[in-house]
Design a protein around this motif. Structure first.
Motif, PDB file in Angstrom:
ATOM      1  N   MET A   1     -50.825  38.651 -32.158  1.00  0.00           N
ATOM      2  CA  MET A   1     -49.764  39.654 -33.618  1.00  0.00           C
ATOM      3  C   MET A   1     -49.235  40.550 -32.906  1.00  0.00           C
ATOM      4  O   MET A   1     -49.689  41.209 -32.234  1.00  0.00           O
ATOM      5  CB  MET A   1     -50.777  39.925 -34.947  1.00  0.00           C
ATOM      6  CG  MET A   1     -52.428  40.295 -34.944  1.00  0.00           C
ATOM      7  SD  MET A   1     -52.402  40.462 -35.858  1.00  0.00           S
ATOM      8  CE  MET A   1     -51.509  41.647 -36.839  1.00  0.00           C
ATOM      9  N   CYS A   2     -48.261  41.416 -33.860  1.00  0.00           N
ATOM     10  CA  CYS A   2     -48.289  42.713 -34.016  1.00  0.00           C
ATOM     11  C   CYS A   2     -48.702  43.669 -35.305  1.00  0.00           C
ATOM     12  O   CYS A   2     -47.960  43.146 -35.967  1.00  0.00           O
ATOM     13  CB  CYS A   2     -47.089  42.967 -33.625  1.00  0.00           C
ATOM     14  SG  CYS A   2     -46.424  44.772 -33.239  1.00  0.00           S
ATOM     15  N   GLY A   3     -49.538  44.375 -35.750  1.00  0.00           N
ATOM     16  CA  GLY A   3     -50.119  45.121 -36.850  1.00  0.00           C
ATOM     17  C   GLY A   3     -49.529  46.606 -36.665  1.00  0.00           C
ATOM     18  O   GLY A   3     -49.501  46.747 -38.161  1.00  0.00           O
ATOM     19  N   SER A  32     -43.136  58.063 -35.602  1.00  0.00           N
ATOM     20  CA  SER A  32     -44.209  57.861 -36.162  1.00  0.00           C
ATOM     21  C   SER A  32     -44.972  56.894 -34.829  1.00  0.00           C
ATOM     22  O   SER A  32     -44.415  56.448 -33.891  1.00  0.00           O
ATOM     23  CB  SER A  32     -43.853  56.552 -37.426  1.00  0.00           C
ATOM     24  OG  SER A  32     -45.393  56.359 -37.832  1.00  0.00           O
ATOM     25  N   TYR A  33     -46.339  57.470 -34.858  1.00  0.00           N
ATOM     26  CA  TYR A  33     -47.239  57.193 -33.457  1.00  0.00           C
ATOM     27  C   TYR A  33     -48.193  56.360 -34.511  1.00  0.00           C
ATOM     28  O   TYR A  33     -49.423  55.792 -33.425  1.00  0.00           O
ATOM     29  CB  TYR A  33     -48.092  58.017 -33.199  1.00  0.00           C
ATOM     30  CG  TYR A  33     -46.992  59.126 -31.979  1.00  0.00           C
ATOM     31  CD1 TYR A  33     -46.821  59.179 -30.896  1.00  0.00           C
ATOM     32  CD2 TYR A  33     -46.501  60.293 -33.060  1.00  0.00           C
ATOM     33  CE1 TYR A  33     -45.845  59.297 -30.239  1.00  0.00           C
ATOM     34  CE2 TYR A  33     -45.702  60.942 -32.181  1.00  0.00           C
ATOM     35  CZ  TYR A  33     -45.251  60.597 -31.204  1.00  0.00           C
ATOM     36  OH  TYR A  33     -44.574  61.298 -30.067  1.00  0.00           O
ATOM     37  N   ASN A  34     -48.274  55.876 -35.351  1.00  0.00           N
ATOM     38  CA  ASN A  34     -48.592  54.168 -36.935  1.00  0.00           C
ATOM     39  C   ASN A  34     -47.814  53.627 -37.487  1.00  0.00           C
ATOM     40  O   ASN A  34     -48.828  53.799 -38.318  1.00  0.00           O
ATOM     41  CB  ASN A  34     -49.797  55.416 -36.743  1.00  0.00           C
ATOM     42  CG  ASN A  34     -51.284  54.676 -37.302  1.00  0.00           C
ATOM     43  OD1 ASN A  34     -51.173  53.091 -37.087  1.00  0.00           O
ATOM     44  ND2 ASN A  34     -52.136  55.243 -37.555  1.00  0.00           N
ATOM     45  N   VAL A  35     -46.698  53.175 -36.775  1.00  0.00           N
ATOM     46  CA  VAL A  35     -46.287  52.366 -37.856  1.00  0.00           C
ATOM     47  C   VAL A  35     -46.990  51.046 -38.473  1.00  0.00           C
ATOM     48  O   VAL A  35     -47.937  50.901 -37.595  1.00  0.00           O
ATOM     49  CB  VAL A  35     -45.183  52.545 -37.304  1.00  0.00           C
ATOM     50  CG1 VAL A  35     -44.259  51.366 -38.054  1.00  0.00           C
ATOM     51  CG2 VAL A  35     -44.061  53.216 -36.491  1.00  0.00           C
ATOM     52  N   ALA A  36     -47.443  50.816 -39.383  1.00  0.00           N
ATOM     53  CA  ALA A  36     -47.588  49.573 -39.955  1.00  0.00           C
ATOM     54  C   ALA A  36     -46.738  48.905 -41.005  1.00  0.00           C
ATOM     55  O   ALA A  36     -45.435  49.466 -41.646  1.00  0.00           O
ATOM     56  CB  ALA A  36     -48.741  50.291 -40.913  1.00  0.00           C
ATOM     57  N   PRO A  37     -47.217  47.802 -41.055  1.00  0.00           N
ATOM     58  CA  PRO A  37     -46.295  45.929 -42.144  1.00  0.00           C
ATOM     59  C   PRO A  37     -46.357  47.220 -43.592  1.00  0.00           C
ATOM     60  O   PRO A  37     -47.105  48.047 -43.599  1.00  0.00           O
ATOM     61  CB  PRO A  37     -46.928  45.606 -42.290  1.00  0.00           C
ATOM     62  CG  PRO A  37     -47.926  45.099 -41.263  1.00  0.00           C
ATOM     63  CD  PRO A  37     -48.612  47.036 -40.714  1.00  0.00           C
ATOM     64  N   THR A  38     -45.055  46.541 -44.332  1.00  0.00           N
ATOM     65  CA  THR A  38     -44.317  47.713 -44.888  1.00  0.00           C
ATOM     66  C   THR A  38     -43.806  49.126 -44.798  1.00  0.00           C
ATOM     67  O   THR A  38     -43.062  49.951 -45.765  1.00  0.00           O
ATOM     68  CB  THR A  38     -45.324  47.793 -46.171  1.00  0.00           C
ATOM     69  OG1 THR A  38     -46.117  49.030 -45.590  1.00  0.00           O
ATOM     70  CG2 THR A  38     -46.017  46.515 -46.674  1.00  0.00           C
TER      71      THR A  38
END
Length: 251
Positions: A1-3, A32-38
């Motif tokens: 997956m990619c989270g 961003s070095y920490n892109v998360a869902p939403t």
């Protein structure tokens, strides 16, 4: 997956790398070095009816909400559980089956994070960062949709959202980085070869079965040019966001 993934490049850099419409360089992207869902993420699309004589338009950069919100969703929170789409069921799932026919995109990332499960019950998960060896940008196979809150009236803004397609990971017994990816996780976010970009993006091509199968078939060749290293556990907190997150913690 990619989270979680990294995207710190400016729009102008992406215009040159992906041969985008020059106006795409005017878009402001949040580093961003920490892109998360939403979160908002950069995607590339091609729109029907916007090229010469009404044909398919050029590649354009857009900013999309990561988590697909289909047109029939009651609210945008639906996207929080649709940030990945399995290639095996993408043509049948109600959430994705419309978009996969004509609303395909490239989701751009410099690299992404994956967590290795521990070998023992008392062990700890360890995060790894995966990125192209040559420093290029990954173009994941994605889908997009436009959604608007029907209860908010005709003046309600439109939301552009997206998802990343995943497939089964390489066999863990493979050599090199492919085997490492297989040991790391059983799912792989599907990267596309540049030679396949236009075919995947073409909104006039509705042969979803062939497109999905071709994308998955070429994924391992693209991923064979990646590298990976262990990083610190700070990446587990989405509030942490700095270049330090991608630095190796072991030789």
């Amino acid at each position: 997956m990619c989270g979680r993934f990294v995207m710190a490049k400016a729009a102008g850099d992406l215009v040159a790398e992906f041969e985008l419409d020059p106006h795409s360089g005017e878009i402001i992207l949040r580093e961003s070095y920490n892109v998360a869902p939403t979160a908002d993420v950069p995607v590339i699309v091609r729109k029907a009816g916007q090229g010469p004589e009404g044909g398919t338009g050029p590649r354009e950069l857009e900013v999309a909400h990561w988590g697909l919100v289909p047109v029939w969703a009651k609210d945008m929170s639906f996207g929080s559980r649709a940030f990945n789409a399995r290639s095996e069921t993408i043509r049948e799932k109600p959430t994705f089956r419309s978009a996969v026919k004509r609303k395909r995109c490239l989701v751009l990332a410099e690299g992404y994070y994956e967590w290795l499960k521990p070998d023992t019950p008392k062990g700890r998960k360890r995060p790894f960062y995966i990125s192209p060896e040559d420093g290029s940008t990954i173009a994941f196979a994605g889908l997009y949709e436009w959604w608007r809150d029907k209860d908010a009236g005709e003046d309600a803004p439109w939301l552009l959202s997206c998802t990343i397609m995943t497939a089964a990971s390489p066999d863990p017994d493979e050599g090199g980085v492919l085997g490492e990816l297989g040991r790391l996780h059983d799912r792989l976010p599907v990267p596309l070869d540049p030679a396949f970009f236009d075919e995947w993006l073409d909104p006039e091509n509705d042969d979803a079965e062939t497109l999905v199968n071709t994308a998955v078939a070429g994924a391992f060749d693209v991923a064979s040019g990646w590298r990976m290293h262990e990083v610190g556990t700070d990446v587990g907190n989405v509030r942490n966001n700095s270049p330090e997150l991608v630095r190796p913690v072991r030789p």
